[in-house]
Design a protein around this motif. Structure first.
Motif, PDB file in Angstrom:
ATOM      1  N   LEU A 150     -25.478  77.203  67.589  1.00 47.44           N
ATOM      2  CA  LEU A 150     -24.024  77.328  67.605  1.00 47.44           C
ATOM      3  C   LEU A 150     -23.417  76.564  66.433  1.00 47.44           C
ATOM      4  CD1 LEU A 150     -21.433  78.334  68.958  1.00 47.44           C
ATOM      5  CD2 LEU A 150     -21.470  76.251  70.367  1.00 47.44           C
ATOM      6  N   ALA A 151     -23.910  75.365  66.188  1.00 48.12           N
ATOM      7  CA  ALA A 151     -23.400  74.576  65.058  1.00 48.12           C
ATOM      8  C   ALA A 151     -23.634  75.312  63.745  1.00 48.12           C
ATOM      9  CB  ALA A 151     -24.052  73.200  65.038  1.00 48.12           C
TER      10      ALA A 151
ATOM     11  N   ALA B  63     -16.788  69.362  50.412  1.00 46.98           N
ATOM     12  CA  ALA B  63     -16.044  69.378  51.679  1.00 46.98           C
ATOM     13  C   ALA B  63     -16.855  70.055  52.780  1.00 46.98           C
ATOM     14  CB  ALA B  63     -14.709  70.083  51.485  1.00 46.98           C
ATOM     15  N   GLN B  64     -17.533  71.144  52.445  1.00 47.58           N
ATOM     16  CA  GLN B  64     -18.334  71.860  53.429  1.00 47.58           C
ATOM     17  C   GLN B  64     -19.493  71.009  53.923  1.00 47.58           C
ATOM     18  OE1 GLN B  64     -19.382  75.518  51.458  1.00 47.58           O
ATOM     19  NE2 GLN B  64     -17.287  76.267  51.515  1.00 47.58           N
ATOM     20  N   GLN B  65     -20.092  70.232  53.047  1.00 50.05           N
ATOM     21  CA  GLN B  65     -21.194  69.361  53.462  1.00 50.05           C
ATOM     22  C   GLN B  65     -20.703  68.316  54.452  1.00 50.05           C
ATOM     23  OE1 GLN B  65     -22.718  68.009  49.683  1.00 50.05           O
ATOM     24  NE2 GLN B  65     -24.091  69.755  49.484  1.00 50.05           N
ATOM     25  N   VAL B  66     -19.553  67.716  54.157  1.00 46.26           N
ATOM     26  CA  VAL B  66     -18.994  66.712  55.066  1.00 46.26           C
ATOM     27  C   VAL B  66     -18.605  67.359  56.389  1.00 46.26           C
ATOM     28  CG1 VAL B  66     -17.049  65.132  55.430  1.00 46.26           C
ATOM     29  CG2 VAL B  66     -18.225  65.181  53.217  1.00 46.26           C
ATOM     30  N   MET B  67     -17.885  68.469  56.315  1.00 43.50           N
ATOM     31  CA  MET B  67     -17.456  69.155  57.530  1.00 43.50           C
ATOM     32  C   MET B  67     -18.653  69.650  58.338  1.00 43.50           C
ATOM     33  SD  MET B  67     -14.141  71.205  56.032  1.00 43.50           S
ATOM     34  CE  MET B  67     -13.852  72.158  57.504  1.00 43.50           C
ATOM     35  N   GLY B  68     -19.682  70.139  57.653  1.00 46.24           N
ATOM     36  CA  GLY B  68     -20.884  70.598  58.340  1.00 46.24           C
ATOM     37  C   GLY B  68     -21.550  69.486  59.129  1.00 46.24           C
TER      38      GLY B  68
ATOM     39  N   VAL C  62     -20.066  66.820  60.323  1.00 48.69           N
ATOM     40  CA  VAL C  62     -19.191  66.503  61.457  1.00 48.69           C
ATOM     41  C   VAL C  62     -19.344  67.549  62.563  1.00 48.69           C
ATOM     42  CG1 VAL C  62     -16.768  66.276  62.173  1.00 48.69           C
ATOM     43  CG2 VAL C  62     -17.546  65.212  60.041  1.00 48.69           C
ATOM     44  N   VAL C  63     -19.333  68.817  62.192  1.00 54.37           N
ATOM     45  CA  VAL C  63     -19.487  69.905  63.170  1.00 54.37           C
ATOM     46  C   VAL C  63     -20.808  69.764  63.912  1.00 54.37           C
ATOM     47  CG1 VAL C  63     -19.894  72.407  63.387  1.00 54.37           C
ATOM     48  CG2 VAL C  63     -17.983  71.566  62.009  1.00 54.37           C
ATOM     49  N   ARG C  64     -21.892  69.544  63.177  1.00 53.53           N
ATOM     50  CA  ARG C  64     -23.209  69.418  63.813  1.00 53.53           C
ATOM     51  C   ARG C  64     -23.270  68.207  64.740  1.00 53.53           C
ATOM     52  NH1 ARG C  64     -24.280  72.374  59.393  1.00 53.53           N
ATOM     53  NH2 ARG C  64     -26.011  73.832  59.401  1.00 53.53           N
ATOM     54  N   SER C  65     -22.652  67.120  64.333  1.00 53.83           N
ATOM     55  CA  SER C  65     -22.634  65.916  65.163  1.00 53.83           C
ATOM     56  C   SER C  65     -21.849  66.138  66.456  1.00 53.83           C
ATOM     57  CB  SER C  65     -22.022  64.757  64.369  1.00 53.83           C
ATOM     58  OG  SER C  65     -21.911  63.609  65.163  1.00 53.83           O
ATOM     59  N   ILE C  66     -20.686  66.752  66.338  1.00 47.75           N
ATOM     60  CA  ILE C  66     -19.846  66.974  67.519  1.00 47.75           C
ATOM     61  C   ILE C  66     -20.489  67.986  68.460  1.00 47.75           C
ATOM     62  CG2 ILE C  66     -17.643  67.945  68.295  1.00 47.75           C
ATOM     63  CD1 ILE C  66     -16.416  66.622  65.751  1.00 47.75           C
ATOM     64  N   ILE C  67     -20.896  69.128  67.943  1.00 51.16           N
ATOM     65  CA  ILE C  67     -21.504  70.151  68.800  1.00 51.16           C
ATOM     66  C   ILE C  67     -22.825  69.643  69.373  1.00 51.16           C
ATOM     67  CG2 ILE C  67     -22.565  72.466  68.818  1.00 51.16           C
ATOM     68  CD1 ILE C  67     -20.273  73.379  67.006  1.00 51.16           C
ATOM     69  N   GLY C  68     -23.526  68.820  68.616  1.00 51.76           N
ATOM     70  CA  GLY C  68     -24.794  68.267  69.077  1.00 51.76           C
ATOM     71  C   GLY C  68     -24.676  67.367  70.294  1.00 51.76           C
ATOM     72  N   ARG C  69     -23.472  66.909  70.617  1.00 50.56           N
ATOM     73  CA  ARG C  69     -23.252  66.048  71.783  1.00 50.56           C
ATOM     74  C   ARG C  69     -22.604  66.783  72.952  1.00 50.56           C
ATOM     75  NH1 ARG C  69     -19.987  62.159  68.559  1.00 50.56           N
ATOM     76  NH2 ARG C  69     -21.370  61.741  66.844  1.00 50.56           N
ATOM     77  N   MET C  70     -22.277  68.043  72.762  1.00 53.53           N
ATOM     78  CA  MET C  70     -21.563  68.781  73.806  1.00 53.53           C
ATOM     79  C   MET C  70     -22.496  69.207  74.935  1.00 53.53           C
ATOM     80  SD  MET C  70     -18.960  71.265  71.761  1.00 53.53           S
ATOM     81  CE  MET C  70     -17.451  70.615  71.097  1.00 53.53           C
ATOM     82  N   GLU C  71     -21.889  69.293  76.113  1.00 53.67           N
ATOM     83  CA  GLU C  71     -22.588  69.795  77.296  1.00 53.67           C
ATOM     84  C   GLU C  71     -22.150  71.240  77.535  1.00 53.67           C
ATOM     85  OE1 GLU C  71     -25.002  68.191  78.725  1.00 53.67           O
ATOM     86  OE2 GLU C  71     -24.697  66.428  77.467  1.00 53.67           O
ATOM     87  N   LYS C  72     -22.746  71.875  78.520  1.00 51.70           N
ATOM     88  CA  LYS C  72     -22.539  73.303  78.770  1.00 51.70           C
ATOM     89  C   LYS C  72     -21.060  73.713  78.836  1.00 51.70           C
ATOM     90  CE  LYS C  72     -23.940  77.202  81.584  1.00 51.70           C
ATOM     91  NZ  LYS C  72     -24.865  77.684  82.614  1.00 51.70           N
TER      92      LYS C  72
END
Length: 125
Positions: free
Chosen positions: A53-54, A93-98, A100-110
């Motif tokens: 998803l990330a 910018a995409q590297q930084v945002m990527g 952040v996105v991976r970190s946030i989605i990586g901690r999400m639950e169902k």
């Protein structure tokens, strides 16, 4: 460029009165996005698909930035140096945002993953 259309809220069933923008992306990215969303939504353990998803969110972000910024810049014939500067800036910018996105989605639950999936599906209407 984007064709005007009316976005429908899945809960209301009528056109949104809020302004919005859409972008076109490749058929391949659309297929990949739908595949990842369907797999995640049908999985017993949705968290097993966080990375996929990330990856899709990052690809959609890159595609959107290209559509909204780089393509119009090229159409404006701003020049090689300007385009290269913009491209370099967007890459950073995409590297930084990527990350952040991976970190946030990586901690999400169902429930959160399904919410992100539902939002992406709504954007695709």
């Amino acid at each position: 460029m984007a064709v005007p259309s009316k976005r429908r809220s899945p809960t209301q069933g009528k056109p949104s009165s809020q302004p919005f923008l859409r972008f076109y992306h490749s058929e391949g990215l659309r297929k990949k996005t739908l595949s990842v969303l369907t797999t995640l939504e049908q999985a017993r353990d949705a968290s097993a698909h966080r990375d996929d998803l990330a990856d899709v969110v990052v690809e959609l972000m890159k595609s959107g930035l290209d559509y909204y910024f780089m393509q119009p810049l090229k159409l404006a014939k701003a020049g090689f140096i300007v385009e290269q500067s913009a491209s370099l800036g967007l890459t950073g910018a995409q590297q930084v945002m990527g990350s952040v996105v991976r970190s946030i989605i990586g901690r999400m639950e169902k429930p959160q993953l399904l919410s992100v999936s539902g939002s992406i599906r709504q954007f695709m209407l």
